[in-house]
Design an enzyme around this catalytic site. Structure first.
Site, mmCIF file in Angstrom:
data_model
loop_
_atom_site.group_PDB
_atom_site.id
_atom_site.type_symbol
_atom_site.label_atom_id
_atom_site.label_comp_id
_atom_site.label_asym_id
_atom_site.label_seq_id
_atom_site.Cartn_x
_atom_site.Cartn_y
_atom_site.Cartn_z
ATOM 1 N N ARG A 40 11.003 -10.293 20.085
ATOM 2 C CA ARG A 40 10.948 -9.572 18.817
ATOM 3 C C ARG A 40 11.477 -10.366 17.629
ATOM 4 O O ARG A 40 10.769 -10.564 16.657
ATOM 5 C CB ARG A 40 11.744 -8.266 18.942
ATOM 6 C CG ARG A 40 11.494 -7.339 17.761
ATOM 7 C CD ARG A 40 12.358 -6.111 17.790
ATOM 8 N NE ARG A 40 12.257 -5.369 19.037
ATOM 9 C CZ ARG A 40 12.991 -4.302 19.319
ATOM 10 N NH1 ARG A 40 13.882 -3.874 18.438
ATOM 11 N NH2 ARG A 40 12.863 -3.661 20.456
ATOM 12 N N HIS A 86 0.256 -5.148 21.438
ATOM 13 C CA HIS A 86 1.622 -4.923 20.946
ATOM 14 C C HIS A 86 1.961 -3.429 20.965
ATOM 15 O O HIS A 86 1.646 -2.710 20.012
ATOM 16 C CB HIS A 86 1.717 -5.473 19.510
ATOM 17 C CG HIS A 86 3.117 -5.678 19.020
ATOM 18 N ND1 HIS A 86 3.966 -6.627 19.548
ATOM 19 C CD2 HIS A 86 3.828 -5.056 18.046
ATOM 20 C CE1 HIS A 86 5.120 -6.584 18.912
ATOM 21 N NE2 HIS A 86 5.059 -5.635 17.985
ATOM 22 N N TYR A 130 -6.759 1.606 3.217
ATOM 23 C CA TYR A 130 -7.317 1.135 1.939
ATOM 24 C C TYR A 130 -7.435 -0.384 1.865
ATOM 25 O O TYR A 130 -8.225 -0.910 1.100
ATOM 26 C CB TYR A 130 -6.423 1.581 0.769
ATOM 27 C CG TYR A 130 -6.270 3.077 0.660
ATOM 28 C CD1 TYR A 130 -7.376 3.897 0.424
ATOM 29 C CD2 TYR A 130 -5.023 3.681 0.793
ATOM 30 C CE1 TYR A 130 -7.234 5.270 0.325
ATOM 31 C CE2 TYR A 130 -4.871 5.050 0.692
ATOM 32 C CZ TYR A 130 -5.981 5.849 0.462
ATOM 33 O OH TYR A 130 -5.841 7.203 0.374
#
Length: 752
Positions: A40, A86, A130
């Site tokens: 991570r 993931h 968007y």
């Protein structure tokens, strides 16, 4: 091991296994810590990527979103990443994707974003439904050769797909784009650098593998931040940071003055430090302005459009621009320290803090390994193709026999293998040939391809056998990257962050610049309470005190002044006049502000003036001269100037003037001696001023012998003894002196 779904046998036992809590917690926490460190928070030294970034790039690659392809919705990319590679929240993945596209976060963006991807003011990106994205050339470089077995793949979390353990990384991404992350018990923080400079340093390392950090800093003078700015660290400090892998860089905003005519000017900030939010920075300056902490500044305006343009308006045209900026650098994020902690996963396995040369060496070793694996992959492909081409050539040379076997034999494949000594693969390929391939031209093409591939095979075998040739190819690849990311003037990858020495500014002047200058009257009571009333008050009789307390001292000052407080214990404390409690109420006890011993009292206090000197004298009649510049104390503990022990105490602090000293004892004897006989010290017990059988000192006065000694009696009348009249009292320091002249005040003081 899967959990058993069968119920426990009904033998009265509940089958609960006791587990030691300490051991279980240690084991589970360690597993969590390792997972955070490895999967991570820390980047891999070879490609500079954390798992989430690697998975985003890989998912885009799988989706065919290349630099030259059309943009695709980020929602699709995020969906693919969390669905296949993931298993974490969509927002965290989208945030990582957004950061890869921000040109103010990444020196060389890895994602090319279309739509609102946030801005330097700290505004967030639009929702992923968007925005659209595709790879940049940098991402393509990181992936270069991934389909040629250049890196290992491992199964994904659900074992349906596979993902790369590391990217081939043809771009020096770790240092070029930097990285930051907090793991468990460790963190990483690497600022971005200039790719051209990194390539120069890497090329030098190939030729000189033992090159020192000092040598590499000639190629990489320091970070190159996407937001520009100016690094003000010394070269020695930068080298030390790179050598140890730990340190930091002080980055300042870039500013210039704009002439407004008639002597007026304004300051324009065009670049701000890396990772500082512009809107928050301006808010902070405005807050300080309202709190009157920036007396030299009149106003701050944000006139930014695409570029940063923050305008600072000085109070008036006489304000020193450098002084104003230095006070802002001290109080705001216009100067920021970016930490360096090159804690990365070495070879993808071991977290450790690495020096600059180690990071580049590991990247180069990875590039060489990728080259070897790619070459082996290509060699295997060539050998497979040559096998087929060899079969085709045999077929062309014996085409009539091949056609006969195919037409007449029941098992043509076995017959061909037996007849021509073909391999299984060659026979299969001949059987699968199309009729149109039988034209004469095809034979020439096959022979040509066979010869070319044979030559390429020989080259590859020579490459794999020679370490020197491998490094030569790596060098060529890096030179190509350097050319693509050249930093020449006017080019998009020119260096953005400059280097400079911080101007040598007077710290005292900067402190003054942070305080609004206002007149105040400092009032100290007999019981040691202090306050500052606004304005200069001439009449102190109207002041009120707590019951049983009264006025000890009152003197005018400015809020920018420093005050010196001297105690009977011979200690000096320094207080800023701007830090004193206001005039409402009775103020605060001085003992709250400084660490004063309980058996000591305030002897006197005054405004600090570095040009003055004072005579300090104790009750027993010891004294010396001390310069006021040596009296300031930097801490609450104060500074011991005069060494006294009970019952002896510091008693008098007299400003030095003239060339003679008059001392009066409690025995009403006066001695006059030259000031030159008193030593100047920074700390000590002092020397004897006057000798007494019993009692101690009463008063001291400095005067010029030419103008004579003046005193005032209790009725306010003035008396003067001229130089000649003082002869009978003149003597050497430490003499007993003679009885005071007629008319000397009964109080034993020179001022009635």
């Amino acid at each position: 091991m899967g959990k058993s779904l069968t119920p426990p046998p009904e033998d009265g036992d509940d089958h609960i296994l006791p587990v030691d809590l300490k051991a279980a917690l240690e084991e589970r926490y360690l597993a969590y810590a390792l997972s955070t460190i490895m999967h991570r928070a820390l980047p891999d030294v070879r490609d500079g990527l954390k798992p989430v970034h690697r998975r985003i790039i890989h998912a885009m690659s799988e989706m065919g979103i290349r630099p030259n392809s059309a943009f695709k919705k980020c929602a699709r990319i995020v969906g693919d990443v969390i669905g296949k590679f993931h298993p974490h929240g969509d927002q965290s993945v989208y945030d990582a994707l957004v950061r890869l596209a921000q040109d103010f976060s990444q020196r060389y963006p890895i994602v090319d974003g279309q739509g609102n991807f946030g801005n330097i003011d700290g505004d967030g990106a639009a929702a992923y439904r968007y925005t659209e994205a595709r790879m940049t050339e940098v991402a393509a470089l990181l992936l270069e050769g991934i389909d040629q077995d250049s890196v290992d793949f491992r199964p994904t979390y659900n074992e349906e797909d596979s993902e790369p353990v590391v990217m081939p990384g043809a771009f020096p991404n770790l240092l070029a784009n930097g990285s930051s992350g907090i793991a468990v018990g460790m963190a990483t923080s690497i600022p971005p650098h200039n790719a051209h400079e990194l390539c120069d340093a890497a090329l030098h390392l190939i030729k000189h593998p033992d090159a020192t950090v000092e040598k590499l800093v000639e190629f990489i003078p320091g970070p190159d931040l996407p937001t520009g700015g100016i690094i003000i660290d010394s070269r020695e400090s930068i080298i030390e940071s790179y050598r140890t892998g730990r340190g930091g860089f002080r980055v300042r905003a870039k500013w210039e003055t704009e002439d407004l005519g008639r002597g007026g000017y304004q300051i324009v900030i065009t670049e701000i430090p890396y990772q500082v939010q512009k809107s928050r920075l301006i808010e902070k300056i405005a807050e300080l302005l309202i709190a009157r902490k920036l007396p030299l500044l009149e106003d701050v305006r944000d006139e930014s459009a695409e570029d940063v343009r923050v305008v600072l308006v000085p109070k008036n045209r006489t304000v020193d621009a450098t002084l104003l900026m230095e006070s802002l650098f001290k109080l705001t994020d216009l100067e920021n320290r970016f930490p360096l902690n090159m804690n990365v996963l070495s070879m993808g396995k071991v977290p450790r803090v690495m020096a600059l040369n180690e990071v580049l060496t590991e990247w180069l070793a990875h590039r060489k390994e990728v080259l070897v694996r790619r070459s082996n992959f290509r060699l295997a492909a060539i050998e497979r193709r040559l096998e087929l081409l060899g079969g085709y050539l045999i077929a062309y040379l014996n085409i009539d026999e091949v056609i006969r076997i195919i037409r007449e034999e029941d098992e043509p494949k076995q017959a061909m293998i037996a007849r021509f000594g073909l391999t299984d693969i060659q026979a299969e390929a001949i059987l699968n040939m199309r009729l149109r391939s039988l034209r004469k031209l095809e034979e020439f093409e096959i022979r040509k391809e066979f010869d070319e591939l044979t030559a390429e095979k020989a080259d590859l075998e020579a490459l794999l056998a020679s370490d020197e040739k491998q490094w030569k190819v790596v060098e060529t690849e890096i030179q190509k990257v350097r050319k693509d990311f050249a930093k020449g003037k006017g080019k998009p990858f020119a260096r953005m962050t400059q280097f400079a020495d911080a101007p040598e500014a007077d710290l005292e002047a900067i402190q003054q610049a942070m305080i609004e200058k206002e007149p105040v009257t400092v009032v100290i009571s007999k019981k040691g309470w202090i306050r500052a009333l606004k304005g200069h008050i001439a009449d102190t009789s109207t002041l009120t005190f707590k019951e049983g307390d009264g006025l000890s001292l009152a003197f005018p000052a400015q809020t920018t002044d420093k005050l010196l407080l001297i105690t009977t214990g011979g200690k000096v404390y320094t207080l800023g006049a701007d830090k004193l409690p206001g005039g409402r109420g009775h103020g605060e006890p001085i003992r709250i502000m400084v660490d004063m011993e309980n058996d000591q009292d305030i002897l006197t206090a005054f405004v600090h003036d570095a040009t003055r000197k004072h005579i300090l004298a104790s009750t027993a009649g010891n004294g010396f001269v001390v310069a006021e510049s040596e009296m300031t104390a930097n801490t609450r503990k104060g500074k011991q100037i005069m060494n006294v022990g009970m019952p002896d105490e510091a008693k008098l602090v007299i400003p030095v003037s003239g060339d003679y000293v008059a001392v009066v004892g409690e025995n009403r004897k006066m001695l006059v001696f030259p000031l030159a006989q008193l030593p100047e010290m920074t700390r000590g017990k002092g020397v004897r001023l006057q000798r007494y059988k019993d009692g101690g000192i009463s008063d001291i006065k400095c005067f010029a012998i030419e103008t004579g000694l003046t005193w005032e009696d209790s009725a306010g009348r003035q008396f003067t003894k001229t130089k000649d009249e003082l002869i009978e009292w003149q003597g050497d320091r430490a003499s007993a002196g003679r009885t005071v002249p007629k008319g000397f005040p009964r109080s034993g003081k020179f001022a009635g």
